[in-house]
Write a protein that holds these residues in place. Structure first.
Motif, mmCIF file in Angstrom:
data_model
loop_
_atom_site.group_PDB
_atom_site.id
_atom_site.type_symbol
_atom_site.label_atom_id
_atom_site.label_comp_id
_atom_site.label_asym_id
_atom_site.label_seq_id
_atom_site.Cartn_x
_atom_site.Cartn_y
_atom_site.Cartn_z
ATOM 1 N N ASN A 44 0.849 -1.151 -0.066
ATOM 2 C CA ASN A 44 0.149 0.162 0.080
ATOM 3 C C ASN A 44 0.693 1.098 -0.146
ATOM 4 N N THR A 71 -5.515 0.468 -8.644
ATOM 5 C CA THR A 71 -6.234 0.619 -7.530
ATOM 6 C C THR A 71 -7.419 -0.121 -7.680
ATOM 7 N N ILE A 72 -7.826 -0.912 -6.483
ATOM 8 C CA ILE A 72 -8.624 -1.825 -6.395
ATOM 9 C C ILE A 72 -9.713 -1.348 -5.384
ATOM 10 N N ASP A 73 -10.968 -1.032 -5.493
ATOM 11 C CA ASP A 73 -11.919 -0.510 -4.543
ATOM 12 C C ASP A 73 -11.373 0.530 -3.739
ATOM 13 N N GLY A 74 -10.620 1.319 -4.605
ATOM 14 C CA GLY A 74 -10.218 2.612 -3.544
ATOM 15 C C GLY A 74 -8.637 2.427 -3.111
ATOM 16 N N ILE A 75 -8.421 1.142 -3.098
ATOM 17 C CA ILE A 75 -7.087 1.075 -2.176
ATOM 18 C C ILE A 75 -5.934 0.751 -3.302
ATOM 19 N N CYS A 77 -2.438 -0.122 -4.734
ATOM 20 C CA CYS A 77 -1.481 -1.398 -4.640
ATOM 21 C C CYS A 77 -0.267 -0.831 -5.340
#
Length: 92
Positions: A44, A71-75, A77
């Motif tokens: 992250n 970016t996966i579901d706002g996260i 990586c």
């Protein structure tokens, strides 16, 4: 001092022994490669900034300058290999 032991093997026994040694070596190398691939992970933003030794604000600027992220579901990586590639682009 220990005395060496002399082994007398037929050609077939020697071939089998070498085949077994090769199988063990290949298996161990395969295991190490699998472990290395399994250890590859995404970080992250906080982990990535710490990994590089910069602030998260600087990391945000680098992302704006082209550092690849997923970016996966706002996260967000970040792949360590992408950090390396990004830094190489700016190496003098």
């Amino acid at each position: 001092m220990k005395q060496p032991i002399k082994l007398v093997l037929t050609d077939e026994q020697l071939k089998n022994l070498l085949d077994n040694i090769a199988t063990v070596i290949i298996s161990k190398l395969s295991d190490q490669l699998s472990n290395k691939l399994a250890a590859h992970y995404y970080m992250n933003k906080k982990e990535a900034a710490k990994f590089i030794g910069i602030s998260t604000n600087t990391l945000d600027n680098w992302i704006l300058q082209g550092l690849k992220v997923s970016t996966i579901d706002g996260i967000i990586c970040i792949d360590p290999d992408d950090i390396h590639d990004f830094l190489l682009k700016y190496q003098n």
